[in-house]
Design a protein around this motif. Structure first.
Motif, PDB file in Angstrom:
ATOM      1  N   PHE A 262       0.846  -1.192   0.000  1.00  0.00           N
ATOM      2  CA  PHE A 262       0.000   0.000   0.000  1.00  0.00           C
ATOM      3  C   PHE A 262       0.885   1.246   0.000  1.00  0.00           C
ATOM      4  O   PHE A 262       1.992   1.231   0.544  1.00  0.00           O
ATOM      5  N   VAL A 263       0.370   2.313  -0.602  1.00  0.00           N
ATOM      6  CA  VAL A 263       1.010   3.627  -0.519  1.00  0.00           C
ATOM      7  C   VAL A 263       0.153   4.496   0.387  1.00  0.00           C
ATOM      8  O   VAL A 263      -1.060   4.609   0.176  1.00  0.00           O
ATOM      9  N   ASP A 282     -14.557   3.285   1.604  1.00  0.00           N
ATOM     10  CA  ASP A 282     -13.562   4.038   0.843  1.00  0.00           C
ATOM     11  C   ASP A 282     -12.885   3.208  -0.237  1.00  0.00           C
ATOM     12  O   ASP A 282     -11.913   3.655  -0.853  1.00  0.00           O
ATOM     13  N   VAL A 283     -13.392   1.996  -0.456  1.00  0.00           N
ATOM     14  CA  VAL A 283     -12.811   1.112  -1.469  1.00  0.00           C
ATOM     15  C   VAL A 283     -13.797   0.978  -2.626  1.00  0.00           C
ATOM     16  O   VAL A 283     -14.936   0.539  -2.434  1.00  0.00           O
ATOM     17  N   LEU A 296      -3.521   5.899  -6.319  1.00  0.00           N
ATOM     18  CA  LEU A 296      -2.230   5.217  -6.265  1.00  0.00           C
ATOM     19  C   LEU A 296      -2.329   3.765  -5.814  1.00  0.00           C
ATOM     20  O   LEU A 296      -1.438   2.963  -6.092  1.00  0.00           O
ATOM     21  N   ASN A 297      -3.372   3.423  -5.088  1.00  0.00           N
ATOM     22  CA  ASN A 297      -3.528   2.049  -4.612  1.00  0.00           C
ATOM     23  C   ASN A 297      -4.552   1.314  -5.476  1.00  0.00           C
ATOM     24  O   ASN A 297      -5.765   1.518  -5.332  1.00  0.00           O
ATOM     25  N   VAL A 298      -4.076   0.502  -6.386  1.00  0.00           N
ATOM     26  CA  VAL A 298      -4.924  -0.319  -7.252  1.00  0.00           C
ATOM     27  C   VAL A 298      -4.485  -1.764  -7.066  1.00  0.00           C
ATOM     28  O   VAL A 298      -3.335  -2.125  -7.354  1.00  0.00           O
ATOM     29  N   LEU A 299      -5.383  -2.604  -6.564  1.00  0.00           N
ATOM     30  CA  LEU A 299      -5.056  -3.982  -6.232  1.00  0.00           C
ATOM     31  C   LEU A 299      -5.946  -4.945  -7.009  1.00  0.00           C
ATOM     32  O   LEU A 299      -7.167  -4.773  -7.055  1.00  0.00           O
ATOM     33  N   ALA A 300      -5.341  -5.949  -7.607  1.00  0.00           N
ATOM     34  CA  ALA A 300      -6.110  -6.971  -8.314  1.00  0.00           C
ATOM     35  C   ALA A 300      -6.584  -8.024  -7.324  1.00  0.00           C
ATOM     36  O   ALA A 300      -5.842  -8.431  -6.420  1.00  0.00           O
ATOM     37  N   PHE A 346     -10.719  -5.102  -9.678  1.00  0.00           N
ATOM     38  CA  PHE A 346      -9.632  -4.242  -9.209  1.00  0.00           C
ATOM     39  C   PHE A 346     -10.176  -3.323  -8.119  1.00  0.00           C
ATOM     40  O   PHE A 346     -11.223  -2.688  -8.298  1.00  0.00           O
ATOM     41  N   LEU A 347      -9.469  -3.288  -6.993  1.00  0.00           N
ATOM     42  CA  LEU A 347      -9.845  -2.395  -5.899  1.00  0.00           C
ATOM     43  C   LEU A 347      -9.060  -1.092  -6.027  1.00  0.00           C
ATOM     44  O   LEU A 347      -7.864  -1.118  -6.353  1.00  0.00           O
ATOM     45  N   GLN A 348      -9.721   0.020  -5.750  1.00  0.00           N
ATOM     46  CA  GLN A 348      -9.088   1.328  -5.827  1.00  0.00           C
ATOM     47  C   GLN A 348      -9.254   2.036  -4.484  1.00  0.00           C
ATOM     48  O   GLN A 348     -10.370   2.161  -3.976  1.00  0.00           O
TER      49      GLN A 348
END
Length: 358
Positions: A262-263, A282-283, A296-300, A346-348
């Motif tokens: 995470f950033v 918030d996701v 900046l936080n993009v998670l598959a 994808f989570l943002q």
């Protein structure tokens, strides 16, 4: 599993009755969470030896403090309790307040006076009177006095409820520092979920259905006990390590033990431990990797559960590597994306949406 102590209390007060049985974790900070009137404060008072409830049992470090006819009074227990009202002696200055327990136990113990005041940053307050202190300063003095009693267990009963958010977060950081520096187990009662999720490691939930112990806050949020919280309160809690700093933009990259990166905002020291809170609200979710995005936080990840909540929202649980995160989205959004389990998403998460603390 090893435990610090065993608790089995039969609490009876008028028409109120609570029987509760659990083991105190040998490490970490435990929170007791529940609605007002659920018995949280009564439980702490019983552990401290301030109240006696027949038929109860309590042991600490393999020493029985209450069992059968045995009842060790509060002044003979190595248990310290910090109350909501702090109860500093108004006629004594800060140093005299902190040193007060030594009249009973002497100056021996693993928590020295100098270490305590340095850990809590109150060296400059020693000659001041309680009336001349801010709320946050009074709080730290009350904690220092409790530590001076050389406890084997520290109990805090809504001890941060009177503080503003800035002082509350500072106190949380001090308590985590105390926990690690003095290897001191703590039990915290708080109605403030931010205190629970930023400070504590384990969670004992008391509700109308009974009670349940959870080995992690994150686990509790994903369990059936999540109904103890509103959908807007649900969040993921991660303990991470700093791996990189971006001083130019005031950002820090952290990694969980399972490898999720995470950033976050702020500058943290290299290899420092950082606690993250990520609210489900918030996701956001996308079916494809976002292009040219400011986030900046993009998670598959992959959807593992979709659960409707009250109103027009639904809670989506997503597997990211070896970890689970939650996203609270509208039912319309879920319908628009035609979300289903086993679907890749994808989570943002905006950096501003992640609460981070040491």
């Amino acid at each position: 599993m090893k435990s610090l102590g065993h608790c089995h209390f039969h609490i009876r007060r008028g028409l109120f009755e609570l029987e509760i049985k659990f083991d105190l974790p040998v490490s970490g900070i435990m929170s007791i969470y529940g609605a007002s009137g659920s018995g949280k404060t009564s439980l702490l008072r019983a552990m401290a030896g301030l109240d006696f409830y027949p038929g109860s049992e309590f042991s600490l470090n393999a020493v029985n403090l209450q069992k059968n006819k045995l009842f060790i009074p509060a002044e003979q227990r190595r248990v310290a309790l910090v109350f909501q009202d702090l109860a500093l002696f108004p006629h004594l200055n800060v140093e005299q307040n902190i040193r007060f327990p030594t009249k009973r136990i002497g100056n021996t113990g693993k928590c020295s006076y100098q270490e305590i005041i340095e850990t809590l940053d109150i060296q400059s307050l020693q000659r001041r009177m309680p009336a001349d202190l801010s709320g946050g300063e009074q709080q730290r003095v009350a904690i220092a006095r409790a530590l001076m009693s050389q406890p084997q267990l520290l109990l805090l009963d809504e001890a941060m409820s009177a503080l503003d958010r800035r002082n509350k977060l500072k106190t949380i950081a001090y308590l985590r520092k105390i926990h690690h520096q003095f290897d001191l187990p703590m039990v915290v009662v708080s109605h403030d979920l931010e205190v629970v999720t930023q400070l504590c490691d384990q969670l004992l939930i008391i509700n109308q259905a009974g009670y349940k112990f959870h080995h992690s806050i994150h686990q509790a949020m994903l369990s059936n006990d999540s109904k103890s919280f509103s959908a807007q309160q649900l969040l993921a809690v991660f303990d991470t390590q700093v791996v990189a700093n971006d001083e130019l933009f005031g950002l820090t990259t952290v990694k969980t033990s399972a490898g999720t990166v995470f950033v976050v905002n702020g500058a943290f020291d290299q290899q420092q431990s950082v606690r993250l809170n990520i609210h489900a609200k918030d996701v956001s979710l996308s079916l494809s990797a976002p292009q040219d995005s400011s986030i900046l936080n993009v998670l598959a990840g992959q959807v593992v559960a979709i659960k409707p909540s009250q109103g027009f929202e639904c809670l989506v649980t997503v597997q990211v590597g070896k970890e689970l995160l939650m996203s609270l989205i509208s039912k319309k959004s879920a319908a628009k994306l035609v979300l289903k389990t086993a679907q890749n998403v994808f989570l943002q998460i905006k950096t501003n949406a992640i609460t981070s603390s040491v």
